[in-house]
Design a protein around this motif. Structure first.
Motif, short mmCIF file in Angstrom:
data_model
loop_
_atom_site.label_atom_id
_atom_site.label_comp_id
_atom_site.label_asym_id
_atom_site.label_seq_id
_atom_site.Cartn_x
_atom_site.Cartn_y
_atom_site.Cartn_z
N ARG A 273 0.84 -1.19 0.00
CA ARG A 273 0.00 0.00 0.00
C ARG A 273 0.88 1.25 0.00
NH1 ARG A 273 -5.56 -0.35 3.37
NH2 ARG A 273 -6.19 -2.49 2.88
N ASN A 274 0.25 2.37 -0.28
CA ASN A 274 0.96 3.65 -0.27
C ASN A 274 0.98 4.19 1.16
OD1 ASN A 274 2.14 6.09 -0.82
ND2 ASN A 274 0.37 6.95 -1.89
N THR A 275 1.90 3.66 1.96
CA THR A 275 2.04 4.05 3.36
C THR A 275 3.48 4.47 3.63
OG1 THR A 275 2.43 1.73 3.98
CG2 THR A 275 0.17 2.55 4.13
N LEU A 276 3.72 4.95 4.84
CA LEU A 276 5.07 5.42 5.18
C LEU A 276 6.09 4.28 5.07
CD1 LEU A 276 6.76 7.82 6.14
CD2 LEU A 276 6.30 7.10 8.49
N ILE A 277 5.71 3.10 5.56
CA ILE A 277 6.55 1.90 5.43
C ILE A 277 5.78 0.92 4.57
CG2 ILE A 277 7.71 0.03 6.64
CD1 ILE A 277 7.84 1.86 9.09
N SER A 278 6.30 0.62 3.39
CA SER A 278 5.53 -0.15 2.41
C SER A 278 6.36 -1.29 1.85
CB SER A 278 5.08 0.78 1.27
OG SER A 278 4.36 0.09 0.29
N SER A 279 5.77 -2.50 1.88
CA SER A 279 6.42 -3.66 1.28
C SER A 279 5.34 -4.65 0.86
CB SER A 279 7.38 -4.33 2.28
OG SER A 279 6.65 -4.97 3.31
N LYS A 280 5.72 -5.67 0.10
CA LYS A 280 4.75 -6.66 -0.35
C LYS A 280 4.25 -7.52 0.80
CE LYS A 280 6.52 -6.94 -5.08
NZ LYS A 280 7.10 -7.82 -6.13
N SER A 283 2.47 -3.55 5.07
CA SER A 283 2.55 -2.09 4.97
C SER A 283 2.17 -1.50 6.32
CB SER A 283 1.62 -1.57 3.87
OG SER A 283 2.04 -2.03 2.60
N ILE A 284 2.91 -0.50 6.78
CA ILE A 284 2.71 0.07 8.11
C ILE A 284 2.35 1.54 7.98
CG2 ILE A 284 3.73 0.50 10.37
CD1 ILE A 284 5.59 -1.85 9.90
N ASP A 285 1.24 1.91 8.58
CA ASP A 285 0.75 3.29 8.55
C ASP A 285 0.72 3.83 9.98
OD1 ASP A 285 -0.34 5.68 7.73
OD2 ASP A 285 -2.41 4.94 7.72
N PRO A 286 1.61 4.75 10.35
CA PRO A 286 1.62 5.31 11.71
C PRO A 286 0.57 6.41 11.87
CG PRO A 286 3.43 6.22 10.47
CD PRO A 286 2.75 5.25 9.55
N ARG A 287 0.03 6.51 13.08
CA ARG A 287 -0.91 7.57 13.43
C ARG A 287 -0.53 8.13 14.79
NH1 ARG A 287 -5.13 3.47 11.52
NH2 ARG A 287 -5.41 2.92 13.70
#
Length: 366
Positions: A273-280, A283-287
């Motif tokens: 995904r289009n997130t700060l940390i992205s891989s197959k 994917s990691i999205d911080p808040r």
């Protein structure tokens, strides 16, 4: 404080093991990205004003949605929350209701209902009659809506004070007028641990995967003359697990002010995904969120979420975040929370911003 550092590796290890575990369903065509995404928009004016950082903080009826383990920290015997918000200039309606109560000093239950829908969509396939004239009374209207019911249970376990676990059994119904509908079933699980002014939480959504079985009404979903689009067949849609790891800290300020800071890391496993940390693999999205309170009566909130890299009008890549603000008032068991969240939407020639106002009302009975 030593318990915090003993529990933190446990939560981190559990989340890593679950995220990296092989999943057979991920290789199937029926495993799309963003499946059942309506359940990830968020609920509650407090939560949405803080950038959706609630996995370690939720302590009222909304905990059934954010982390059912938090139902055990409910401050009243009965608690209820209602929320309404409208997206994209009122086209999309987002409604939510929840109720929770303790069973005894070690367990609690809750029920949550979510609806996201677009109503009064015009079906103009029969607008032109058999004589070639427009006949407006032949227009029919339908709704597209997603529903979910979450049944929550929480319990204190073990000899470690402050450790709680919870789970949701959820039923999903998705409806596209008379044309198609789907039923789905899934399970969520959550953990919270409190020590002093620190709070840790882990939420595993769709931990067993959630399966939606779609039924297509091919008779009603007939194409118009000249349209060669194929009518889809009955199918199943699989929602892969996602995990949210959160930490919160309460800080006492001078006078009767308090500050509650929180950070959540949302990890998805349904592809890059289009997130700060992205891989197959993940994917990691911080808040991040902050709440300033005065005498536990008035609250000012802010948060950031949805960090994405977008293509600017100049052609260069830029990082964008979704900011949010909120205020809350709590008096005699009644809680009024209002949040303002700014959404970025695509338009011809660039991106524009639209504001989403969320209003929720909660009431606790001792």
């Amino acid at each position: 404080m030593s318990h915090v550092f003993r529990i933190a590796p446990l939560l981190l290890g559990l989340s890593s093991a679950l995220v990296l575990a092989p999943n057979v369903a991920s290789a199937q065509d029926s495993t799309p990205k963003y499946s059942n995404e309506f359940l990830n928009i968020g609920v509650g004016g407090r939560a949405l004003g803080m950038g959706k950082t609630q996995v370690s903080l939720a302590q009222d009826a909304t905990a059934g949605y954010w982390n059912p383990a938090g139902l055990l920290d409910q401050k009243t015997k009965y608690d209820a929350v209602l929320m309404h918000s409208e997206l994209f200039s009122g086209i999309v309606k987002n409604d939510y209701g929840a109720f929770s109560m303790p069973l005894d000093d070690k367990s609690a239950i809750g029920v949550s209902v979510v609806r996201l829908g677009v109503d009064d969509i015009a079906d103009t396939r029969d607008l032109i009659n058999e004589y070639g004239y427009i006949q407006y009374d032949r227009i029919r209207y339908f709704s597209v809506a997603d529903y979910a019911v979450l049944l929550s249970y929480a319990r204190r376990v073990g000899n470690i004070e402050g450790l709680k676990v919870g789970a949701n059994a959820k039923v999903i119904y998705r409806n596209i007028g008379e044309f198609a509908n789907a039923w789905g079933f899934g399970i969520d699980a959550g953990v919270q641990y409190d020590k002093g002014n620190w709070r840790l939480g882990l939420m595993a959504r769709d931990i067993t995967t959630t399966v939606n079985a779609w039924s297509i009404n091919s008779d009603r979903l007939r194409p118009v003359a000249g349209d060669s689009t194929d009518i889809p067949a009955n199918s199943t849609e699989i929602t892969l697990p996602r995990f949210v790891l959160g930490v919160g800290r309460l800080i006492k300020l001078p006078g009767e002010f308090t500050a509650l800071a929180a950070l959540d890391l949302e990890m998805t496993t349904d592809g890059q995904r289009n997130t700060l940390i992205s891989s197959k693999a993940v994917s990691i999205d911080p808040r991040a969120g902050l709440e300033i309170g005065y005498k536990n009566l008035v609250f000012l909130r802010g948060g950031v979420s949805n960090i994405q890299q977008v293509k600017a009008f100049t052609g260069s890549d830029e990082w964008k975040v979704q900011p949010s603000l909120g205020v809350g008032v709590a008096l005699s068991g009644l809680r009024l929370d209002v949040a303002l969240s700014q959404l970025a939407i695509e338009k011809l020639g660039g991106r524009s911003q639209t504001n989403n106002i969320i209003v929720s009302l909660g009431y606790g009975i001792k």
